[in-house]
Each structure stands twice: as C-alpha cells, then as structure tokens.
Design a protein around this motif. Structure first.
Motif, PDB file in Angstrom:
ATOM      1  N   TYR A 292       0.832  -1.203   0.000  1.00  0.00           N
ATOM      2  CA  TYR A 292       0.000   0.000   0.000  1.00  0.00           C
ATOM      3  C   TYR A 292       0.865   1.252   0.000  1.00  0.00           C
ATOM      4  O   TYR A 292       2.062   1.201   0.268  1.00  0.00           O
ATOM      5  N   ALA A 293       0.203   2.358  -0.324  1.00  0.00           N
ATOM      6  CA  ALA A 293       0.831   3.672  -0.240  1.00  0.00           C
ATOM      7  C   ALA A 293       0.255   4.380   0.979  1.00  0.00           C
ATOM      8  O   ALA A 293      -0.774   3.977   1.507  1.00  0.00           O
ATOM      9  N   LEU A 294       0.927   5.438   1.427  1.00  0.00           N
ATOM     10  CA  LEU A 294       0.437   6.178   2.593  1.00  0.00           C
ATOM     11  C   LEU A 294       0.660   7.666   2.400  1.00  0.00           C
ATOM     12  O   LEU A 294       1.702   8.086   1.894  1.00  0.00           O
ATOM     13  N   GLU A 295      -0.310   8.430   2.903  1.00  0.00           N
ATOM     14  CA  GLU A 295      -0.299   9.877   2.729  1.00  0.00           C
ATOM     15  C   GLU A 295       0.599  10.570   3.750  1.00  0.00           C
ATOM     16  O   GLU A 295       0.191  11.553   4.391  1.00  0.00           O
TER      17      GLU A 295
ATOM     18  N   GLU B  49      -3.349   9.864  -2.854  1.00  0.00           N
ATOM     19  CA  GLU B  49      -2.467  10.217  -1.727  1.00  0.00           C
ATOM     20  C   GLU B  49      -2.265  11.728  -1.625  1.00  0.00           C
ATOM     21  O   GLU B  49      -2.142  12.275  -0.525  1.00  0.00           O
TER      22      GLU B  49
ATOM     23  N   HIS C 168      -5.228  13.306   0.020  1.00  0.00           N
ATOM     24  CA  HIS C 168      -5.200  13.081   1.477  1.00  0.00           C
ATOM     25  C   HIS C 168      -4.554  14.246   2.229  1.00  0.00           C
ATOM     26  O   HIS C 168      -4.786  14.417   3.420  1.00  0.00           O
TER      27      HIS C 168
ATOM     28  N   GLU D 248     -10.450   8.106   3.757  1.00  0.00           N
ATOM     29  CA  GLU D 248     -10.351   7.255   2.555  1.00  0.00           C
ATOM     30  C   GLU D 248     -11.462   7.513   1.541  1.00  0.00           C
ATOM     31  O   GLU D 248     -11.214   7.514   0.335  1.00  0.00           O
TER      32      GLU D 248
ATOM     33  N   PHE E 261      -9.470  -0.620   6.560  1.00  0.00           N
ATOM     34  CA  PHE E 261      -9.053  -0.299   5.189  1.00  0.00           C
ATOM     35  C   PHE E 261      -9.692  -1.247   4.174  1.00  0.00           C
ATOM     36  O   PHE E 261      -9.127  -1.507   3.117  1.00  0.00           O
TER      37      PHE E 261
HETATM   38  N1  MET Z   1      -4.201   5.504   3.997  1.00  0.00           N
HETATM   39  C1  MET Z   1      -3.657   4.593   3.034  1.00  0.00           C
HETATM   40  C2  MET Z   1      -4.278   4.895   1.677  1.00  0.00           C
HETATM   41  O1  MET Z   1      -4.195   5.981   1.236  1.00  0.00           O
HETATM   42  C3  MET Z   1      -3.867   3.173   3.397  1.00  0.00           C
HETATM   43  C4  MET Z   1      -3.112   2.756   4.545  1.00  0.00           C
HETATM   44  S1  MET Z   1      -3.335   1.053   4.858  1.00  0.00           S
HETATM   45  C5  MET Z   1      -2.603   0.895   6.384  1.00  0.00           C
HETATM   46  O2  MET Z   1      -4.895   4.106   1.048  1.00  0.00           O
END
Ligand code: MET
Length: 469
Positions: free
Chosen positions: A297-300, A319, A322, A341, A392
């Motif tokens: 996964y990606a994270l902001e 992202e 976010h 999300e 998620f």
């Molecule tokens: N917040 C992340 C997204 O942009 C997902 C994190 S999963 C731990 O999808």
C-alpha cells in the motif's frame, strides 16, 4: 497539539486523553499519572492522557546493513493535568537507556504487560499547564508492527534502508510518542546514514546534508502540525528531483531507481486540489517512491506521500488529496476513517474527470453495478467499520467514494457541492473531526435538500448495497 472545532452540536476541545464519550485506559503508574491510552476502542493503548505534545525533535542514526537505530527523541509538551508520571508509546523492541524531564534524570520502565508503553516518572511532578521537555535516549533494531488486518507498518527494512509508514500504529515502532491522531505536533528530524544513502522525512531540508567520517546527516523540518501516523523518515537509494508547482509550491521527489515512476502530473494535481479544496495545507509537497512492494500500500505521509512501488495516476491523486482530507482534517477516532479514505478516493475520481478521463459518475456507475450478493464489496458500511481489522476494507474506499458522488448528485449543484468540501476542509484545517460532524455540517448547510439524514443513514450506516436514497 490539541485543536478545537465547531460543529452543529457545539465546540468540542479535543485533547489527548479527553475525547468526549471515550474512556481512557488508566495508567499502570496509579493516581496522579496520565492515562496509558487516549480512549480509542480500536487501539486502547494508543496515545496517552495528561499532556499535549507540541514538537518532536528526533535524532536518528541508522545503518541499513545492520538495521540498527540509535536515537534521541526530545519531546516538548504541555501538561493538561498534574503529572506524577506519564506514558509515551514505544515498542519494547527498542530499549531505553536514559530519560530526562526538563534536564533532570527521570525514572522509566517499559512494562512487558503493556507492550507499547514507556512509563516515565519525573524527579518531581509536572504542574498542570506547565510546558516540559522529555528527552529519551534509546536504540535497537526496529521490527515491523503487524496490524489487525494483517498488514505491516512502522520501520519496514528494505534492501538499502527502511520504508517507514505508520498508519494506524507504526510510529511507536521507531520513536516514543503520543500516538493518537488527536495530538498533532510539528517535527524536526536529524537522520544520519552511511554516506551515499539518502534520508527523506516530512517537510523541508533545512540545510545541505552534512558529511563527516563516512556518515551524512539530513535535517528535515515540518512547521505545520500533523498526527504521528503521518510522520516518516525513510532511508535508501533515491533519485531526487526538486522544483516548484506552477502555483509556486516547492516539491521534492525521491524515487528508488528500481521503481521508475511517472510523477509528471504531481504539480498539476497539487495545484488543482488547492483550487478546489482550499489552499494547500503544507509548505512543500512531493513524493517518496521506494522499492518495497511487499508492503502492498501507499500512505499519505504529510507533505510527501510514500509509495511502496511506482504509483499509477489514480493512486498518486488519492495520496495527494489526502493532504487535505486526512492530513489537514484528520480522524478524531479511527472509526471515522471514511473522512480520510472516502474523500481521497472520490478526489482521485474527480482528478480523472478534471483531466478528461473517466468521470466520477462513470466510476460510480461501474462500482454500483456490483451485485448486492457481493457482500464483501458493500460491507462494512463506511460510516462505522466496526472493527480495527476492517479499517481499510474496499467498502471504506469505493462505497465511501460513491457516497460522496451520490451526495454530489443529490445536491445537484456542483459549485455548492465543491463549496461544501472546501469549507469543511478549511473549517477543520489542522484539526480532527468525526463522521457525525460532516453529516451535521452538510445537513445544516443544505436545508433546502430534503432527506439528507436518510441519505447518510443509507450510504454510511446501513449494511448491504444502498438502495432508495
Ligand atoms: N491511507 C492509506 C491509503 O491511502 C492506506 C493505509 S493502509 C494501512 O490508502
């Protein structure tokens, strides 16, 4: 940093350990001590009570070959009660060697029974209202944190360093903190690595990297307050590109050569979202692309989202969106995850529409065609995931984005709908909010739109495929 926000139900002050209606876990240290949790039922030990952090100054020395981290964290906080003792969150894989409070040695313990608490007992109690500084010296080989949904986070080692992502509970895997989304703080990072390795964190590089004796130190500063889960300090081999968006926001991108990435739309995306959702919240932007596809996964991460591999255009837009929805307006409790999300996912559809590709309504139609019998797609309802393991799930993202698109259609006036998103974000800028606050905000704003409460009940809370809204 605690923030207050105003909703139709009045002004609520959110400070760590004082979330209205939630019960904090008492401290193991007994009376006069801050609590060992901030009261989120999804993660009972996450965060602590009794103080409010303003700033983290993290000095991190790491060697990719061994994975070892030796660090000093200086945490500036204000006591919200008299503190005979208080907790920080820190995983026990890291060993603390010394703690001071306002320069005086303090007693400390990392009780096995609590798992992620560092209990600090200052030489004398901290007075209510006093600002104090805790310095924690610690080290070890950080290990990943495994989440209730089975994914990994925290300090995730890679072939050439570590990919650091922390949602929802990875931060105590590499530094002591008040790990609740409601305690926002500013950051300084001083990351020392073998020369040739690059360290990337939130904010801006405040000076040219300093090299001595085969080690290089990168100094990063973030001047806007963020929740701990949005902090990061990733290390490895990266190709760096810097510049400014046409709108004037400085960017810094770092890409692992093993993951060639097309980030050409990044400046246009940041500028576009800024015109729609309100001024970009931070003083710089960018992206970090690592080669860690096993993370999945990606994270902001604030200012500069982190990608485990080369992102596609929709993921990049998600992202970056976010930064407004998640990083500026942040969940008050983890069950409010739709505010992060659902909003970021809808924003990626809106970018697609804006750039002449698939429209948000076309995305809606495609997903709405999913049969009701696919219960995993439609559940849990995004307004209340019900369990930390479902935070998620796809429904939070896709049904969550469909909720906003259906709202757009129900309001029937694009300027009015986009104005709602803009004013929601600016009203809660650098703050925290709950799903109920967004519902109340919307209902109050559109008295002429009938049936909004029913609409939100069907889309956010009723299980199964929404119908008859
Ligand atoms: N917040 C992340 C997204 O942009 C997902 C994190 S999963 C731990 O999808």
């Amino acid at each position: 940093m605690a923030r207050s926000w105003t909703s139709r139900v009045g002004t609520v002050l959110l400070s760590a350990g004082a979330i209205v209606g939630l019960t904090a876990v008492p401290s193991s240290a007994g009376g006069g001590a801050g609590s060992a949790g901030a009261g989120d039922p999804y993660f009972p030990l996450q965060g602590n009570g009794g103080y409010d952090v303003a700033h983290y100054d993290l000095t991190l020395a790491t060697t990719p070959a061994t994975g070892r981290l030796d660090a000093v964290a200086a945490i500036t906080a204000t006591a919200t009660q008299q503190l005979k003792a208080f907790d920080l969150d820190l995983r026990r894989t890291l060993t603390v060697s010394a703690v001071t409070v306002d320069g005086r040695p303090a007693a400390f313990a990392q009780p096995a029974s609590l798992g992620q608490e560092l209990v600090v007992t200052p030489a004398s109690p901290v007075r209510v209202g006093a600002q104090f500084t805790v310095v924690v010296r610690y080290g070890g080989v950080p290990v990943e944190v495994t989440d209730p949904d089975g994914s990994v986070e925290g300090w995730v080692r890679t072939a050439d360093g570590a990919f650091v992502v922390n949602e929802p509970q990875g931060s105590p895997g590499w530094y002591p903190c008040n790990d609740t989304p409601t305690d926002k703080a500013t950051y300084d990072f001083h990351v020392t690595v073998p020369t040739g390795v690059t360290a990337v964190a939130n904010g801006e590089l405040v000076r040219a990297p300093r090299t001595s004796g085969g080690r290089t130190t990168f100094d990063w500063h973030l001047g806007q307050p963020i929740s701990t889960y949005l902090s990061f300090a990733t290390t490895g081999q990266f190709q760096v590109t810097t510049g400014r968006t046409p709108g004037g926001i400085p960017y810094f991108t770092a890409v692992d050569p093993a993951q060639p990435s097309d980030l050409s739309q990044l400046p246009a995306m940041v500028d576009f979202f800024g015109t729609v959702f309100g001024r970009y919240p931070f003083s710089s932007t960018g992206a970090l692309v690592d080669d860690a596809p096993e993370v999945g996964y990606a994270l902001e991460t604030a200012t500069r989202p982190s990608f485990d591999s080369a992102p596609d255009e929709l993921t990049l837009a998600h992202e970056l969106a976010h930064q407004w929805f998640g990083d500026s307006v942040t969940v008050a409790r983890w069950r409010d995850i739709w505010l992060n999300e659902g909003f970021a996912e809808w924003s990626s559809w809106f970018w697609s529409e804006h750039s002449g590709q698939t429209s948000a309504q076309q995305f809606f139609k495609k997903y709405y065609a999913t049969p009701a019998s696919k219960t995993d797609f439609w559940n849990p309802p995004p307004g209340d995931p019900g369990d930390a393991a479902d935070l998620f799930d796809d429904s939070i993202y896709e049904r969550g984005a469909m909720t906003l698109q259906a709202l757009r259609v129900k309001i029937g006036d694009d300027a009015a709908f986009l104005g709602l998103l803009h004013d929601w974000q600016t009203a809660h800028r650098f703050g925290n909010a709950r799903v109920e606050d967004f519902v109340a905000f919307t209902v109050a704003r559109f008295p002429q739109v009938p049936g909004l409460q029913h609409f939100f009940q069907v889309w956010l809370y009723d299980p199964g495929k929404p119908a008859n809204w």
